[in-house]
Design an enzyme around this catalytic site. Structure first.
Site, short mmCIF file in Angstrom:
data_model
loop_
_atom_site.label_atom_id
_atom_site.label_comp_id
_atom_site.label_asym_id
_atom_site.label_seq_id
_atom_site.Cartn_x
_atom_site.Cartn_y
_atom_site.Cartn_z
N GLY A 130 0.83 -1.21 0.00
CA GLY A 130 0.00 0.00 0.00
C GLY A 130 0.86 1.25 0.00
N TYR A 131 1.31 1.67 -1.16
CA TYR A 131 2.13 2.88 -1.26
C TYR A 131 1.37 4.00 -1.96
CZ TYR A 131 6.63 0.85 0.26
OH TYR A 131 7.65 0.31 1.00
N SER A 132 0.96 3.76 -3.21
CA SER A 132 0.36 4.84 -4.02
C SER A 132 -0.97 5.31 -3.44
CB SER A 132 0.14 4.35 -5.45
OG SER A 132 1.36 4.04 -6.07
N GLU A 165 12.12 -4.56 -4.66
CA GLU A 165 11.03 -4.70 -5.61
C GLU A 165 11.55 -4.56 -7.04
OE1 GLU A 165 6.54 -2.94 -6.36
OE2 GLU A 165 8.07 -1.60 -5.54
N ASN A 223 8.78 4.94 -15.12
CA ASN A 223 10.14 4.95 -15.66
C ASN A 223 10.73 6.35 -15.72
OD1 ASN A 223 9.87 2.21 -15.90
ND2 ASN A 223 10.31 2.13 -18.09
#
Length: 781
Positions: free
Chosen positions: A517-519, A634, A760
């Site tokens: 759960g990052y974004s 990751e 990217n």
């Protein structure tokens, strides 16, 4: 007491070469020769002979240093970086291979030739090429020796000075042979022309006398030695081209860091930074390719696998040096177009070396013909009697490890879950995933990268790569296991002993299935801007907020997440890393359908969710450091070539089933994709080795892996859809000959690969700042 490893002989040669060339060779001496064939600088040649460089590969019994191609490549790489223009590969590496293999006889002049090479008194130059674009020497050269004189023509000879000695491949009585001929002998006509920052020549022999009565080599031995000399020369030239890429890139980074425009360094502009990052990636791929080719050469220079690796390296290094040279001219602006700076000479030199000994296109075609995967078709020993008595995979040889794993996969992996043409990107989910991971755990094949003390296999990075290869080979569905690949390594470094003891076994047993759960909405790659709050109340945190793009949250039981626990001047401060049970009151999940029709992404909502304070990983407010370490792991995981490999296998099937096997354009594009994947695998392995040396901590360089493989995957899936013609526009299954597949699904599934885990563009920003050390853009306001 630990210390750094002793420097190798190659390292010491590199250091001494840098010292010598920085003091004795200025690229400025190369200016003013555009369009004119520049002669070899004899005083400089004598200097490098005195250092032992000219005979570095010559056996000691012939007066040489008795070293090998590895040491020669150490020199040629530095020569490329320093823009040393003398013909080292042509006049030292190639002749050394011929002389080392020759039978020492007065009649063939081997001792005298070796003396000239050692002392630098006369240049030796191999003359083998007879046709434009010739990449393999003719079985029987058109040049011929009759009645003691040589007639014929050779092209693109480097090192052909008036007093050189030419080592010429020729026919003698219907057999190949190699003879020595003086360049100033009667009947030798030399047409010299400018090439790069040096010169080449076409040479015509009109009944030219031989320097010695007998050939250096004759018959099958002559053909074999020439092939070996060309192999060594191509590896050395690839190393030199990689060196040119290094030197050109270094000068460009220095220039854009210092050059001011609009009151700021041009290196702070994002467009410039991203170009520099792409140049850096090409250099890394080139270095990995030539070093692999060198290792293959040292094992056996003439087998097909080695020749394929050498062609891949020559092609990659040539294109990298030319690409970096062109970009460098652009980034230098008008200065790049002026001869008074070195950049234009790097480009001219790279162009010449790119074409010599086979162009990139020719070598890509040769690579494809020889087989892109020659090195991976291992013959395994099935006899258990030949195996180690140990049950610890760390004690097994790599070959035994591969054989045991392959046998296990053949016996235990469910046939209905294998990837195939219909499902090239199959992802295991839910019960299928947990059942397979539990089976791996039960049989001791779980968590290859985890240390033994935490329940993993604890195997070397080399065995971990074999593990990936065999999973690919068996068609094992793609596994997204955030617990093993991300949270586990994070807890090993940042977790408390209690957290490690509780969570790590549950990850291995699949009792807990984790998602990330990052974004957040409005804070995708910009994690510092997240707004989900965690307020401390006694022994608990109360969490409120929202996460988005959470992969497979509907399949998970727990989520590790970043939450804001305080406000500080820097946005990265005040963030903490928290473990949350998805079954806790106040947690809700909404799946999000993607453009491939899958529901793998989710929104996760936290409505005053109470979380034990003991679930905090690391220090309060220091979650940013934890998160950065986790993202490194990751990106290593995302760097796997598995999806690209599956897509490329499908591409090969499509070429056949669409009857495109005679289409040169399609085959060239396929060959480029094969070479790109081959070189990437080498880079991935090399970077994993570096991580192992750094005790398992990925640095910012790991972003290179995520950037390159995601964009390569997209190029492959786009190629597949394009060559499939009308089939490429069908959504769903198609039948093309005996191929039953879905082209739309992998094409769509490849799109987000360059977005998630940090887009990217953001990864290029990271590389520009932390790896290339380019200046930061000015802050707004």
């Amino acid at each position: 007491m630990s210390g750094s490893a002793e420097p190798s002989l190659s390292d010491m040669l590199r250091e001494s070469a840098h010292d010598f060339l920085s003091g004795s060779h200025a690229p400025s001496r190369l200016r003013g020769w555009i369009g004119r064939p520049r002669p070899v600088e004899r005083s400089l040649w004598k200097d490098i002979a005195a250092l032992g460089w000219t005979a570095v590969m010559l056996p000691e019994e012939l007066g040489g240093s008795g070293l090998g191609l590895r040491e020669a490549c150490a020199l040629s790489e530095v020569m490329g970086e320093r823009l040393f223009a003398e013909p080292f590969t042509a006049c030292c590496v190639l002749p050394s291979v011929l002389l080392a293999a020759a039978e020492p006889r007065a009649e063939n002049g081997s001792a005298e030739l070796a003396e000239w090479l050692v002392n630098g008194t006369r240049l030796l130059a191999l003359a083998w090429q007879e046709q434009v674009a010739e990449i393999e020497p003719a079985a029987l050269p058109a040049c011929r020796v009759e009645e003691g004189v040589l007639s014929g023509r050779k092209q693109f000879v480097i090192g052909c000075e008036s007093d050189s000695v030419l080592l010429v491949s020729a026919s003698l009585d219907g057999q190949p042979a190699v003879f020595a001929v003086a360049a100033d002998a009667a009947g030798v006509h030399i047409e010299r022309f400018a090439s790069g920052i040096g010169a080449q020549a076409h040479v015509t022999f009109d009944s030219a006398p031989l320097l010695f009565a007998e050939p250096l080599h004759s018959g099958a031995k002559a053909s074999e030695v020439i092939l070996q000399a060309l192999a060594a020369g191509r590896v050395s030239l690839a190393a030199e081209l990689a060196g040119k890429a290094t030197g050109c890139l270094r000068q460009t980074v220095e220039y854009v860091t210092e050059r001011q425009q609009f009151a700021r360094p041009i290196g702070s502009f994002q467009t410039v930074q991203h170009r520099c990052v792409d140049m850096h990636i090409e250099y890394l791929l080139a270095t990995a390719a030539w070093r692999h080719a060198l290792s293959c050469y040292e094992q056996n220079p003439l087998v097909a696998a080695t020749q394929a690796a050498i062609s891949a390296a020559k092609s990659r290094c040539a294109e990298a040096a030319v690409m970096i040279g062109k970009q460098a001219v652009q980034l230098h602006g008008a200065m790049g177009f002026a001869e008074e700076v070195d950049i234009g000479m790097y480009l001219r030199s790279a162009l010449a070396d790119s074409a010599w000994l086979g162009s990139p296109l020719a070598h890509r075609r040769r690579f494809a013909t020889l087989g892109a995967e020659q090195g991976e078709a291992q013959q395994l020993d099935p006899d258990p009697a030949h195996r180690s008595a140990s049950s610890d995979p760390r004690d097994w040889s790599d070959e035994e490890f591969r054989a045991r794993l392959r046998m296990f996969l053949e016996e235990h992996y469910p046939a209905n879950l294998r990837q195939n043409d219909r499902r090239p990107f199959l992802r295991l989910r839910g019960d299928d995933l947990n059942g397979w991971l539990s089976l791996l755990n039960d049989h001791g094949w779980r968590a290859p990268a985890w240390p033994r003390e935490f329940g993993g296999m604890g195997i070397s990075f080399r065995k971990q790569l074999i593990y990936q290869q065999e999973m690919e080979r068996a068609g094992v569905g793609r596994i997204i296991d955030n617990g093993e690949t991300q949270l586990g390594p994070t807890l090993m470094k940042w977790g408390t002993p209690e957290q490690q003891a509780y969570y790590l076994p549950r990850i291995l047993a699949c009792d807990d299935v984790w998602c990330q759960g990052y974004s957040e909405p409005g804070a995708g790659s910009d994690l510092a801007s997240l707004r989900t709050q965690a307020v401390r109340e006694g022994d608990e945190f109360v969490v409120s907020g929202q996460k988005i793009w959470t992969t497979h949250a509907t399949d998970g039981t727990h989520i590790f997440t970043l939450v804001r626990t305080g406000k500080f001047e820097k946005k990265q401060q005040g963030i903490s890393f928290l473990l949350i049970d998805l079954n806790a009151p106040g947690v809700s999940i909404r799946p999000i359908a993607n453009i491939a029709g899958e529901d793998e992404f989710c929104e996760v909502f936290f409505d005053s969710v109470r979380v034990p304070a003991s679930n905090l990983v690391g220090e309060l407010h220091q979650g940013w450091s934890v998160a950065k370490a986790l993202l490194g792991h990751e990106r290593i995981w995302l760097g796997s070539a598995a999806m690209a490999s599956s897509a490329l296998e499908l591409a090969q099937r499509l070429v056949t089933n669409m009857d495109l096997g005679d289409d040169a354009g399609v085959l060239d594009r396929l060959g480029r994709l094969q070479a790109d994947l081959h070189d990437y695998r080498l880079l991935y392995a090399q970077m994993c080795d570096h991580i192992a040396e750094a005790h398992g901590e990925p640095g910012p360089e790991a972003s290179v892996l995520k950037v390159y493989i995601s964009e390569l995957l997209q190029r492959i899936t786009e190629f597949n859809a394009e060559i499939a013609a009308e089939y490429g526009g069908v959504v769903g299954d198609v039948q093309i000959g005996d191929l039953h597949t879905d082209l739309h699904w992998p094409l769509m599934m490849a799109r987000p690969v360059s977005i998630y885990a940090g887009a990217n563009e953001v990864q290029r920003d990271i590389l520009a700042k932390l790896v290339l050390k380019l200046p930061s853009p000015p802050r707004a306001g």
